[in-house]
Write a protein that holds these residues in place. Sequence first.
Motif, mmCIF file in Angstrom:
data_model
loop_
_atom_site.group_PDB
_atom_site.id
_atom_site.type_symbol
_atom_site.label_atom_id
_atom_site.label_comp_id
_atom_site.label_asym_id
_atom_site.label_seq_id
_atom_site.Cartn_x
_atom_site.Cartn_y
_atom_site.Cartn_z
ATOM 1 N N GLY B 19 -7.859 -1.035 2.608
ATOM 2 C CA GLY B 19 -6.540 -0.702 2.048
ATOM 3 C C GLY B 19 -6.334 0.798 2.005
ATOM 4 O O GLY B 19 -7.260 1.572 2.276
ATOM 5 N N CYS B 23 -5.631 3.004 -3.569
ATOM 6 C CA CYS B 23 -5.054 1.710 -3.954
ATOM 7 C C CYS B 23 -5.937 0.973 -4.971
ATOM 8 O O CYS B 23 -5.490 0.004 -5.585
ATOM 9 C CB CYS B 23 -4.834 0.831 -2.724
ATOM 10 N N ALA B 103 -3.729 -4.123 -1.738
ATOM 11 C CA ALA B 103 -2.446 -3.442 -1.532
ATOM 12 C C ALA B 103 -2.051 -2.744 -2.820
ATOM 13 O O ALA B 103 -2.248 -3.281 -3.913
ATOM 14 C CB ALA B 103 -1.382 -4.457 -1.139
ATOM 15 N N ASP B 104 -1.517 -1.549 -2.696
ATOM 16 C CA ASP B 104 -0.943 -0.843 -3.839
ATOM 17 C C ASP B 104 0.492 -1.363 -3.986
ATOM 18 O O ASP B 104 1.311 -1.170 -3.095
ATOM 19 C CB ASP B 104 -0.979 0.670 -3.549
ATOM 20 N N SER B 105 0.771 -2.043 -5.104
ATOM 21 C CA SER B 105 2.060 -2.743 -5.259
ATOM 22 C C SER B 105 3.260 -1.817 -5.432
ATOM 23 O O SER B 105 4.400 -2.286 -5.418
ATOM 24 C CB SER B 105 2.026 -3.654 -6.486
ATOM 25 N N LYS B 109 4.636 2.907 -1.909
ATOM 26 C CA LYS B 109 3.453 2.748 -1.063
ATOM 27 C C LYS B 109 3.651 1.650 -0.019
ATOM 28 O O LYS B 109 2.746 1.365 0.770
ATOM 29 C CB LYS B 109 2.233 2.375 -1.932
ATOM 30 N N ASN B 113 1.183 0.570 3.154
ATOM 31 C CA ASN B 113 0.478 -0.720 3.165
ATOM 32 C C ASN B 113 0.694 -1.459 4.483
ATOM 33 O O ASN B 113 -0.238 -2.030 5.048
ATOM 34 C CB ASN B 113 0.981 -1.616 2.028
ATOM 35 N N ASN B 141 -2.502 -5.052 -6.165
ATOM 36 C CA ASN B 141 -3.080 -4.266 -7.270
ATOM 37 C C ASN B 141 -2.025 -3.356 -7.911
ATOM 38 O O ASN B 141 -0.932 -3.193 -7.396
ATOM 39 C CB ASN B 141 -4.263 -3.446 -6.744
ATOM 40 N N LYS B 142 -2.417 -2.803 -9.035
ATOM 41 C CA LYS B 142 -1.578 -1.881 -9.825
ATOM 42 C C LYS B 142 -0.315 -2.576 -10.338
ATOM 43 O O LYS B 142 0.760 -1.968 -10.399
ATOM 44 C CB LYS B 142 -1.223 -0.624 -9.000
#
Lengths: 164, 191
Positions: B19, B23, B103-105, B109, B113, B141-142
Amino acid sequence: MEQLTNLIISDRELASISAVLLKLMNDTNATSAMLLDKSGQVVAVQGTGTRRNATTLGALLAGVFSSSREVAKLLDEKDFRNIFQQGVQENIYTTMVEEQWLLVIIFDKLTHIGLVKVLSKKSSDELGRTLERVRSDTTRTKSSVLNLQFRSSVEDTIDLLFRD
Amino acid sequence: MALINIATHEIHCKIVYYGIGYCGKTTNLQHVHRSIHPNARGDMLSIATETERTLFFDFLPLDLGTVHGFRTRFHLYTVPGQILYERTRLAVLNGADGIVFVADSQAEKFEENVQSIAELDMNMRRIGKDLMTFPLVMQWNKRDMPNVLPVPVLERYLNRRRVPSFEAVASDGRGVFATLRTISKNVMAQL
Ligand SMILES: Nc1nc2c(ncn2[C@@H]2O[C@H](COP(=O)(O)OP(=O)(O)OP(=O)(O)O)[C@@H](O)[C@H]2O)c(=O)[nH]1
Ligand SMILES: [Mg+2]
């Protein structure tokens, strides 16, 4: 494509791998000899110094090797099959066994690198023949180990251990 | 490629967390390391820059103990996510048996992604594997951040294959083990 194939090492193959490593270690007077899978997993180790850290060493050495091959590709160098790391006390020589395994020899200043290079080439050829046998013998042994019982116990263990 | 050692009764599998930079891949491994039973883990190794960004990889060996006479081990790795380290990611992917795509939600981003998934797909092909059939789990994630995209949007664009996915807040440990359980089982099922 080399998809989803496992390497299955039987008693007989492991014995022959260990014998090759031991002979190489004795003939070069090295401190240890290891056989790694390119994924970083340790197939076999000989010698006392490395045994305790073998798992971490395997991950690092395979990572170093794999990234040095990427360097070679960027330089359009096709055949980049060995690396030599030279320290004050210890030296490490890593060489490929086909495209699958890495043979690692750790030795001190009493051993000459030339000897290590020549003998490890021989050992690597022998290990290549073992690898051939390992590759040709797949599903038969596997089904007896990875039976349904094993699979369901592994799932239970995963549920038990992988939680907060 | 998993290693099944009949002689020493050991099975080894390699799982890679992939990723974009920042992230939360390293955070996933740190949580596992902190929370799992000490007998089930080895030392975590992180090769990072001075600012704690992954430079080469993180490595965490896990040991399920002996199951039906076989010692089963999972080796978890993270790749360095920053763009700069593309070739290093390829080196770490080598020999993987399963992948967690983190994945950074956050909305800003999203594009990164998408590019990262495309790069993963290409890298898999370079090492002779097909991401479409490979054991893969997605982690959104996040989820605690204010500007996150709705999960259905992430699913639609980042998870075309509809593999299992989990919402996570890795820094609080949320979703970390659910992700790990699923990828571990998928990897075992492919053996
Ligand atoms: N708010 C929030 N922060 C998180 C979450 N997960 C991780 N972080 C934070 O994000 C930062 C980056 O996390 P890392 O785990 O180092 O990211 P990485 O993916 O390993 O980054 P690279 O090593 O550069 O590829 C850290 O400060 C984490 O504490 C989350 O779910 N929510
Ligand atoms: Mg990291």
